[in-house]
Design a protein around this motif. Structure first.
Motif, PDB file in Angstrom:
ATOM      1  N   UNK A 103      31.513  34.565  53.598  1.00  0.00           N
ATOM      2  CA  UNK A 103      32.285  33.931  52.534  1.00  0.00           C
ATOM      3  C   UNK A 103      33.779  33.957  52.843  1.00  0.00           C
ATOM      4  N   UNK A 104      34.258  35.089  53.283  1.00  0.00           N
ATOM      5  CA  UNK A 104      35.687  35.224  53.586  1.00  0.00           C
ATOM      6  C   UNK A 104      36.101  34.310  54.732  1.00  0.00           C
ATOM      7  N   UNK A 105      35.233  34.184  55.738  1.00  0.00           N
ATOM      8  CA  UNK A 105      35.531  33.313  56.882  1.00  0.00           C
ATOM      9  C   UNK A 105      35.442  31.842  56.498  1.00  0.00           C
ATOM     10  N   UNK A 106      34.519  31.505  55.602  1.00  0.00           N
ATOM     11  CA  UNK A 106      34.299  30.109  55.210  1.00  0.00           C
ATOM     12  C   UNK A 106      35.383  29.590  54.282  1.00  0.00           C
ATOM     13  N   UNK A 107      35.890  30.453  53.395  1.00  0.00           N
ATOM     14  CA  UNK A 107      36.859  30.033  52.380  1.00  0.00           C
ATOM     15  C   UNK A 107      38.078  30.957  52.388  1.00  0.00           C
ATOM     16  N   UNK A 108      38.861  30.948  53.466  1.00  0.00           N
ATOM     17  CA  UNK A 108      39.975  31.891  53.562  1.00  0.00           C
ATOM     18  C   UNK A 108      41.018  31.765  52.453  1.00  0.00           C
ATOM     19  N   UNK A 109      41.308  30.526  52.040  1.00  0.00           N
ATOM     20  CA  UNK A 109      42.308  30.336  50.979  1.00  0.00           C
ATOM     21  C   UNK A 109      41.789  30.900  49.663  1.00  0.00           C
ATOM     22  N   UNK A 110      40.553  30.569  49.324  1.00  0.00           N
ATOM     23  CA  UNK A 110      39.969  31.081  48.089  1.00  0.00           C
ATOM     24  C   UNK A 110      39.771  32.594  48.166  1.00  0.00           C
ATOM     25  N   UNK A 111      39.396  33.092  49.354  1.00  0.00           N
ATOM     26  CA  UNK A 111      39.196  34.531  49.520  1.00  0.00           C
ATOM     27  C   UNK A 111      40.491  35.284  49.264  1.00  0.00           C
TER      28      UNK A 111
END
Length: 217
Positions: free
Chosen positions: A27-35
Motif C-alpha cells: 500500500x505504501x509503495x502503491x500510494x506514496x502521496x496518500x501514504x
C-alpha cells in the motif's frame, strides 16, 4: 513446449492473515502521496476485512512476492446511486457494514506495485472481483475511482468537464481509462470522497453490471 509469460505467472488468490505485513508495505509503495497523509490499510483493518468477508480479499503474487491486492465488501446502496464517501461505504475502514444479503460488491481499493505494473495485475484483480460477483449472484460491482491527475487541471475545469475530456482521450487519466476498458461505466462525480491531494478528494462513481445476474435466486 511454450514458455509461460510473466503476465501468466501472476497468481491471484485470497488474502490470508500472514500476508498482512507485506500488503501494508505494498500500500505504501502503491500510494506514496496518500501514504504520507496516513491513508493506507492498517493491519487491524486488513484483519477485519479477512474476518468479515474472506472471499472478497485478493492478492496478486509473482515469484512469491505480493505485487497487488484488492479489498471488497458487499453492501446495498439506497438509492442505488447514492452519493457517499469512501469511509461510509467501507464501514469506517473496517467493513463493519458488510452485508452478505446485499446486492452490490463494493471495490474498496486496488493496489499495484509500481515496479510490476506491466504484468496486468490490476486487470487480473478486477477479473477476480467479477468472477466473485458472478459466483455470489450479486447484481453489480461499484467503486469510487480517484481522479489521480485532476489537481493539475482544477483551475481550468470542473471535475465533470475533466471526466468528459478523459473519455474523449483529450486528457490522460490512467485510473478512469483503465476502468472504462474493463467495462465499468461512469455514473457521476463523488465530492469529498477521500483525503487525496492528487484528486482534490474527488472520485468517479463507477459501475459494472453482472451480465449473469439472476434476480429470482
Amino acid at each position: 513446449m511454450s514458455i509461460p509469460s510473466k503476465r501468466s505467472s501472476v497468481v491471484i488468490r485470497n488474502m490470508v492473515l500472514s500476508d498482512i505485513p507485506e500488503v501494508v508495505e505494498l500500500q505504501k509503495a502503491s500510494f506514496p502521496v496518500m501514504a504520507s497523509e496516513g491513508v493506507y490499510w492498517k493491519p487491524t483493518q486488513l484483519k477485519s476485512h479477512i474476518k468479515v468477508f474472506p472471499e472478497g480479499q485478493f492478492i496478486a503474487e509473482y515469484k512469491n512476492k505480493i505485487i497487488g491486492s484488492c479489498s471488497s465488501l458487499i453492501i446495498t446502496l439506497t438509492p442505488e446511486y447514492k452519493e457517499h464517501t469512501w469511509k461510509s461505504a467501507c464501514g469506517d475502514s473496517f467493513f463493519k457494514n458488510h452485508d452478505p444479503k446485499g446486492d452490490t460488491l463494493y471495490g474498496a481499493d486496488v493496489s499495484s506495485h509500481p515496479d510490476y505494473r506491466r504484468l496486468g495485475v490490476a486487470t487480473k484483480l478486477y477479473d477476480a472481483r467479477k468472477q466473485l460477483a458472478i459466483k455470489l449472484n450479486l447484481r453489480r460491482i461499484v467503486a469510487g475511482g480517484r481522479l489521480t491527475n485532476y489537481s493539475k487541471y482544477a483551475k481550468q475545469m470542473s471535475p465533470i468537464e475533466y471526466v468528459q475530456k478523459v473519455k474523449k482521450h483529450e486528457i490522460k487519466e490512467p485510473v478512469l481509462l483503465f476502468q472504462i476498458r474493463n467495462k465499468f461505466r461512469f455514473i457521476k462525480i463523488l465530492p469529498n470522497y477521500m483525503n487525496d491531494p492528487l484528486s482534490l478528494n474527488y472520485a468517479t462513481f463507477i459501475e459494472w453490471k453482472n451480465p449473469n445476474f439472476n434476480e429470482k435466486l
